[in-house]
Design a protein around this motif. Structure first.
Motif, PDB file in Angstrom:
ATOM      1  N   ALA A  64       0.860  -1.186   0.000  1.00 27.75           N
ATOM      2  CA  ALA A  64       0.000   0.000   0.000  1.00 27.75           C
ATOM      3  C   ALA A  64       0.893   1.232   0.000  1.00 27.75           C
ATOM      4  CB  ALA A  64      -0.926   0.033   1.217  1.00 27.75           C
ATOM      5  N   GLN A  65       0.392   2.309  -0.586  1.00 33.16           N
ATOM      6  CA  GLN A  65       1.145   3.553  -0.595  1.00 33.16           C
ATOM      7  C   GLN A  65       1.363   4.070   0.821  1.00 33.16           C
ATOM      8  OE1 GLN A  65       2.717   5.147  -2.877  1.00 33.16           O
ATOM      9  NE2 GLN A  65       3.129   7.111  -1.889  1.00 33.16           N
ATOM     10  N   PHE A  66       0.436   3.769   1.734  1.00 31.01           N
ATOM     11  CA  PHE A  66       0.592   4.272   3.106  1.00 31.01           C
ATOM     12  C   PHE A  66       1.494   3.398   3.958  1.00 31.01           C
ATOM     13  CE2 PHE A  66      -3.627   2.226   2.753  1.00 31.01           C
ATOM     14  CZ  PHE A  66      -3.547   1.224   3.699  1.00 31.01           C
ATOM     15  N   TYR A  67       2.111   2.373   3.403  1.00 30.45           N
ATOM     16  CA  TYR A  67       3.130   1.615   4.124  1.00 30.45           C
ATOM     17  C   TYR A  67       4.459   2.363   4.032  1.00 30.45           C
ATOM     18  CZ  TYR A  67       0.070  -2.534   4.226  1.00 30.45           C
ATOM     19  OH  TYR A  67      -0.958  -3.418   4.438  1.00 30.45           O
ATOM     20  N   GLY A  68       4.817   3.017   5.112  1.00 31.08           N
ATOM     21  CA  GLY A  68       6.080   3.746   5.116  1.00 31.08           C
ATOM     22  C   GLY A  68       6.082   4.957   4.220  1.00 31.08           C
ATOM     23  N   ASN A  69       4.906   5.578   4.024  1.00 29.49           N
ATOM     24  CA  ASN A  69       4.822   6.787   3.192  1.00 29.49           C
ATOM     25  C   ASN A  69       5.454   6.555   1.823  1.00 29.49           C
ATOM     26  OD1 ASN A  69       4.191   9.404   2.474  1.00 29.49           O
ATOM     27  ND2 ASN A  69       5.914  10.340   3.555  1.00 29.49           N
ATOM     28  N   GLY A  70       5.093   5.429   1.210  1.00 29.35           N
ATOM     29  CA  GLY A  70       5.570   5.108  -0.131  1.00 29.35           C
ATOM     30  C   GLY A  70       6.812   4.249  -0.184  1.00 29.35           C
ATOM     31  N   PHE A  71       7.476   4.039   0.966  1.00 25.43           N
ATOM     32  CA  PHE A  71       8.740   3.298   0.955  1.00 25.43           C
ATOM     33  C   PHE A  71       8.558   1.872   0.457  1.00 25.43           C
ATOM     34  CE2 PHE A  71      11.894   0.568   3.110  1.00 25.43           C
ATOM     35  CZ  PHE A  71      13.067   1.115   2.587  1.00 25.43           C
ATOM     36  N   ALA A  72       7.544   1.180   0.958  1.00 23.30           N
ATOM     37  CA  ALA A  72       7.336  -0.214   0.536  1.00 23.30           C
ATOM     38  C   ALA A  72       7.115  -0.302  -0.965  1.00 23.30           C
ATOM     39  CB  ALA A  72       6.152  -0.819   1.292  1.00 23.30           C
ATOM     40  N   ASN A  73       6.292   0.585  -1.502  1.00 22.24           N
ATOM     41  CA  ASN A  73       6.046   0.572  -2.942  1.00 22.24           C
ATOM     42  C   ASN A  73       7.319   0.829  -3.741  1.00 22.24           C
ATOM     43  OD1 ASN A  73       3.357   0.068  -2.513  1.00 22.24           O
ATOM     44  ND2 ASN A  73       2.609   1.971  -3.452  1.00 22.24           N
ATOM     45  N   GLU A  74       8.135   1.760  -3.268  1.00 26.33           N
ATOM     46  CA  GLU A  74       9.376   2.077  -3.974  1.00 26.33           C
ATOM     47  C   GLU A  74      10.330   0.881  -3.972  1.00 26.33           C
ATOM     48  OE1 GLU A  74      10.759   5.455  -1.870  1.00 26.33           O
ATOM     49  OE2 GLU A  74       9.119   6.757  -2.556  1.00 26.33           O
ATOM     50  N   VAL A  75      10.387   0.159  -2.855  1.00 24.36           N
ATOM     51  CA  VAL A  75      11.228  -1.031  -2.772  1.00 24.36           C
ATOM     52  C   VAL A  75      10.731  -2.098  -3.740  1.00 24.36           C
ATOM     53  CG1 VAL A  75      11.887  -2.954  -1.271  1.00 24.36           C
ATOM     54  CG2 VAL A  75      12.036  -0.611  -0.430  1.00 24.36           C
ATOM     55  N   ILE A  76       9.422  -2.302  -3.771  1.00 21.98           N
ATOM     56  CA  ILE A  76       8.849  -3.298  -4.675  1.00 21.98           C
ATOM     57  C   ILE A  76       9.134  -2.918  -6.130  1.00 21.98           C
ATOM     58  CG2 ILE A  76       6.647  -4.229  -5.510  1.00 21.98           C
ATOM     59  CD1 ILE A  76       5.710  -4.003  -2.534  1.00 21.98           C
ATOM     60  N   ARG A  77       8.993  -1.651  -6.436  1.00 24.24           N
ATOM     61  CA  ARG A  77       9.273  -1.193  -7.805  1.00 24.24           C
ATOM     62  C   ARG A  77      10.710  -1.521  -8.207  1.00 24.24           C
ATOM     63  NH1 ARG A  77       8.197   4.932 -10.143  1.00 24.24           N
ATOM     64  NH2 ARG A  77       8.986   4.567 -12.268  1.00 24.24           N
ATOM     65  N   GLU A  78      11.638  -1.361  -7.259  1.00 21.52           N
ATOM     66  CA  GLU A  78      13.043  -1.640  -7.559  1.00 21.52           C
ATOM     67  C   GLU A  78      13.331  -3.137  -7.602  1.00 21.52           C
ATOM     68  OE1 GLU A  78      17.482  -0.690  -5.651  1.00 21.52           O
ATOM     69  OE2 GLU A  78      15.737   0.531  -5.066  1.00 21.52           O
ATOM     70  N   ALA A  79      12.659  -3.902  -6.752  1.00 17.57           N
ATOM     71  CA  ALA A  79      13.002  -5.318  -6.608  1.00 17.57           C
ATOM     72  C   ALA A  79      12.317  -6.232  -7.604  1.00 17.57           C
ATOM     73  CB  ALA A  79      12.656  -5.774  -5.184  1.00 17.57           C
ATOM     74  N   VAL A  80      11.086  -5.924  -7.974  1.00 17.26           N
ATOM     75  CA  VAL A  80      10.292  -6.834  -8.818  1.00 17.26           C
ATOM     76  C   VAL A  80      10.519  -6.505 -10.288  1.00 17.26           C
ATOM     77  CG1 VAL A  80       7.967  -7.613  -9.410  1.00 17.26           C
ATOM     78  CG2 VAL A  80       8.558  -7.145  -7.022  1.00 17.26           C
ATOM     79  N   ARG A  81      10.834  -7.546 -11.041  1.00 14.29           N
ATOM     80  CA  ARG A  81      11.081  -7.399 -12.481  1.00 14.29           C
ATOM     81  C   ARG A  81       9.921  -8.006 -13.253  1.00 14.29           C
ATOM     82  NH1 ARG A  81      16.905 -10.052 -11.074  1.00 14.29           N
ATOM     83  NH2 ARG A  81      17.714  -8.268  -9.879  1.00 14.29           N
ATOM     84  N   PRO A  82       9.638  -7.484 -14.444  1.00 20.75           N
ATOM     85  CA  PRO A  82       8.517  -8.036 -15.218  1.00 20.75           C
ATOM     86  C   PRO A  82       8.595  -9.543 -15.414  1.00 20.75           C
ATOM     87  CG  PRO A  82       9.266  -5.973 -16.188  1.00 20.75           C
ATOM     88  CD  PRO A  82      10.251  -6.311 -15.105  1.00 20.75           C
ATOM     89  N   ALA A  83       9.792 -10.067 -15.603  1.00 19.64           N
ATOM     90  CA  ALA A  83       9.947 -11.504 -15.845  1.00 19.64           C
ATOM     91  C   ALA A  83       9.612 -12.345 -14.616  1.00 19.64           C
ATOM     92  CB  ALA A  83      11.375 -11.816 -16.301  1.00 19.64           C
ATOM     93  N   ASP A  84       9.511 -11.719 -13.432  1.00 17.96           N
ATOM     94  CA  ASP A  84       9.210 -12.471 -12.211  1.00 17.96           C
ATOM     95  C   ASP A  84       7.759 -12.943 -12.164  1.00 17.96           C
ATOM     96  OD1 ASP A  84      11.819 -12.058 -11.232  1.00 17.96           O
ATOM     97  OD2 ASP A  84      11.250 -10.150 -10.316  1.00 17.96           O
ATOM     98  N   GLY A  85       6.898 -12.294 -12.934  1.00 19.01           N
ATOM     99  CA  GLY A  85       5.496 -12.689 -12.952  1.00 19.01           C
ATOM    100  C   GLY A  85       4.785 -12.499 -11.629  1.00 19.01           C
ATOM    101  N   VAL A  86       5.165 -11.480 -10.867  1.00 14.16           N
ATOM    102  CA  VAL A  86       4.593 -11.258  -9.538  1.00 14.16           C
ATOM    103  C   VAL A  86       3.267 -10.497  -9.639  1.00 14.16           C
ATOM    104  CG1 VAL A  86       4.924 -10.039  -7.341  1.00 14.16           C
ATOM    105  CG2 VAL A  86       6.814 -11.317  -8.362  1.00 14.16           C
ATOM    106  N   LEU A  87       2.272 -10.989  -8.910  1.00 18.00           N
ATOM    107  CA  LEU A  87       1.006 -10.277  -8.771  1.00 18.00           C
ATOM    108  C   LEU A  87       1.145  -9.287  -7.620  1.00 18.00           C
ATOM    109  CD1 LEU A  87      -2.079 -10.094  -9.537  1.00 18.00           C
ATOM    110  CD2 LEU A  87      -2.468 -11.669  -7.650  1.00 18.00           C
ATOM    111  N   VAL A  88       1.153  -8.010  -7.934  1.00 15.66           N
ATOM    112  CA  VAL A  88       1.263  -6.967  -6.915  1.00 15.66           C
ATOM    113  C   VAL A  88      -0.139  -6.500  -6.549  1.00 15.66           C
ATOM    114  CG1 VAL A  88       2.122  -4.658  -6.376  1.00 15.66           C
ATOM    115  CG2 VAL A  88       3.538  -6.234  -7.695  1.00 15.66           C
ATOM    116  N   VAL A  89      -0.437  -6.559  -5.272  1.00 18.87           N
ATOM    117  CA  VAL A  89      -1.747  -6.165  -4.744  1.00 18.87           C
ATOM    118  C   VAL A  89      -1.549  -4.937  -3.866  1.00 18.87           C
ATOM    119  CG1 VAL A  89      -3.734  -6.898  -3.389  1.00 18.87           C
ATOM    120  CG2 VAL A  89      -2.441  -8.591  -4.725  1.00 18.87           C
ATOM    121  N   SER A  90      -2.367  -3.922  -4.062  1.00 17.79           N
ATOM    122  CA  SER A  90      -2.281  -2.748  -3.196  1.00 17.79           C
ATOM    123  C   SER A  90      -3.642  -2.495  -2.556  1.00 17.79           C
ATOM    124  CB  SER A  90      -1.799  -1.523  -3.975  1.00 17.79           C
ATOM    125  OG  SER A  90      -1.420  -0.489  -3.075  1.00 17.79           O
ATOM    126  N   LYS A  91      -3.724  -1.435  -1.774  1.00 17.76           N
ATOM    127  CA  LYS A  91      -4.988  -1.110  -1.126  1.00 17.76           C
ATOM    128  C   LYS A  91      -5.124   0.395  -0.992  1.00 17.76           C
ATOM    129  CE  LYS A  91      -4.106  -3.668   2.391  1.00 17.76           C
ATOM    130  NZ  LYS A  91      -2.704  -4.026   2.033  1.00 17.76           N
TER     131      LYS A  91
END
Length: 309
Positions: A64-91
């Motif tokens: 969620a964007q409110f996890y760490g004022n965007g920190f969690a989302n920014e980490v996921i953006r950096e860590a997850v690659r399109p080829a990983d096929g990860v389903l990202v769920v937010s709220k």
């Protein structure tokens, strides 16, 4: 089960086995990103935790964007690659409030839900979020909606459906709801329900049964109870500790395994900022519980507290 279903896009065996979520097959053991904020001063380690989760067979990440004022989302953006096929769920339903009494404040109005989806899209670097949960605030633990934040669920679902029609989100989930609200939400075809639920907090059994009947994924948060004062902890239950000793697992692993055994539509999102705990959570997906152990765990009484933060 086909080989494709049992493994992720990276070839790893799906943690906890495969399960359906938002029209896709993903790992039944996912990863909750809320605790990544603990690593705000060590971003590389945070990114490494997410990469390790993917390597261990997790392709379902909750944020969620409110996890760490965007920190969690920014980490996921950096860590997850399109080829990983990860389903990202937010709220949506809250927004960061780093200077307030809590790290988030409610944002329940339709225009706030739309703005939150846009914020999540920007911080995650996505054109579409595959699944977005509407976090209600009329029941359950946490902040309660009052005044202008007490919005009817129909008005909220209208904007969520519009966002889905526009292609900004792929599917709608709902969180913190009761049975009446879930029934009202059924025409919007919710993909999942996220409610507080664990072995020691099972007052939502009627919702779980409705979700099972309607092919809706059940995604419990606080799967081991909670650190909120007044809420029981799964790991302190004598029956859980006895099962852990007998089977050679930790009490936390027994608690997570019980959830997976209890209902086939259960998808877990335990969160951690520790690599060892991450590995233990993944291993819980392979814990076998025999009939006698399940009966002993099923007999544990539900004693959930009604906590308002």
């Amino acid at each position: 089960m086909t080989t494709t279903e049992s493994t992720t896009a990276t070839g790893a065996r799906r943690a906890g086995g495969p399960g359906p979520l938002a029209g896709r097959t993903v790992s039944r053991v996912g990863f909750g990103a809320m605790q990544l904020e603990r690593l705000r001063d060590d971003r590389d380690t945070a990114v490494g935790i997410v990469r390790r989760a993917i390597a261990l067979g997790i392709d379902h990440i909750d944020t969620a964007q409110f996890y760490g004022n965007g920190f969690a989302n920014e980490v996921i953006r950096e860590a997850v690659r399109p080829a990983d096929g990860v389903l990202v769920v937010s709220k949506v339903g809250a927004t960061p409030d780093p200077g307030g009494p809590y790290p988030m404040r409610l944002a329940q109005r339709p225009e706030e839900l739309r703005a939150a989806v846009d914020d999540n899209l920007a911080s995650l670097g996505l054109d579409q979020i595959p699944l977005v949960n509407l976090r209600r605030a009329a029941t359950g633990p946490g902040l309660r909606a009052v005044g202008e934040q007490a919005v009817d669920i129909d008005d909220q679902l209208a904007v969520m459906t519009a966002l889905r029609d526009e292609g900004k989100i792929g599917a709608i989930g709902i969180s913190n709801v009761g049975i009446e609200e879930l029934n009202r939400a059924l025409p919007a075809s919710p993909a999942c329900v996220q409610n507080a639920y664990s072995l020691v907090s099972r007052t939502d059994e009627d919702l779980l049964e409705l979700c099972l009947a309607e092919n809706i994924a059940w995604v419990p948060y606080f799967p081991l109870g909670s650190s909120f004062p007044g809420m029981p902890k799964v790991t302190e239950e004598p029956a859980v500790r006895a099962a852990a000793r007998a089977l050679g697992h930790t009490p936390a692993q027994i608690g997570l395994a019980w959830l997976l055994h209890h209902a086939p539509n259960t998808m877990l999102i335990p969160g951690t900022a520790d690599a060892g705990h991450l590995a233990a959570n993944v291993a819980a997906g392979a814990v076998a519980l025999d009939t006698a152990t399940l009966a002993a765990l099923d007999a544990v009484p539900s004693r959930s507290g009604d906590i308002i933060g």
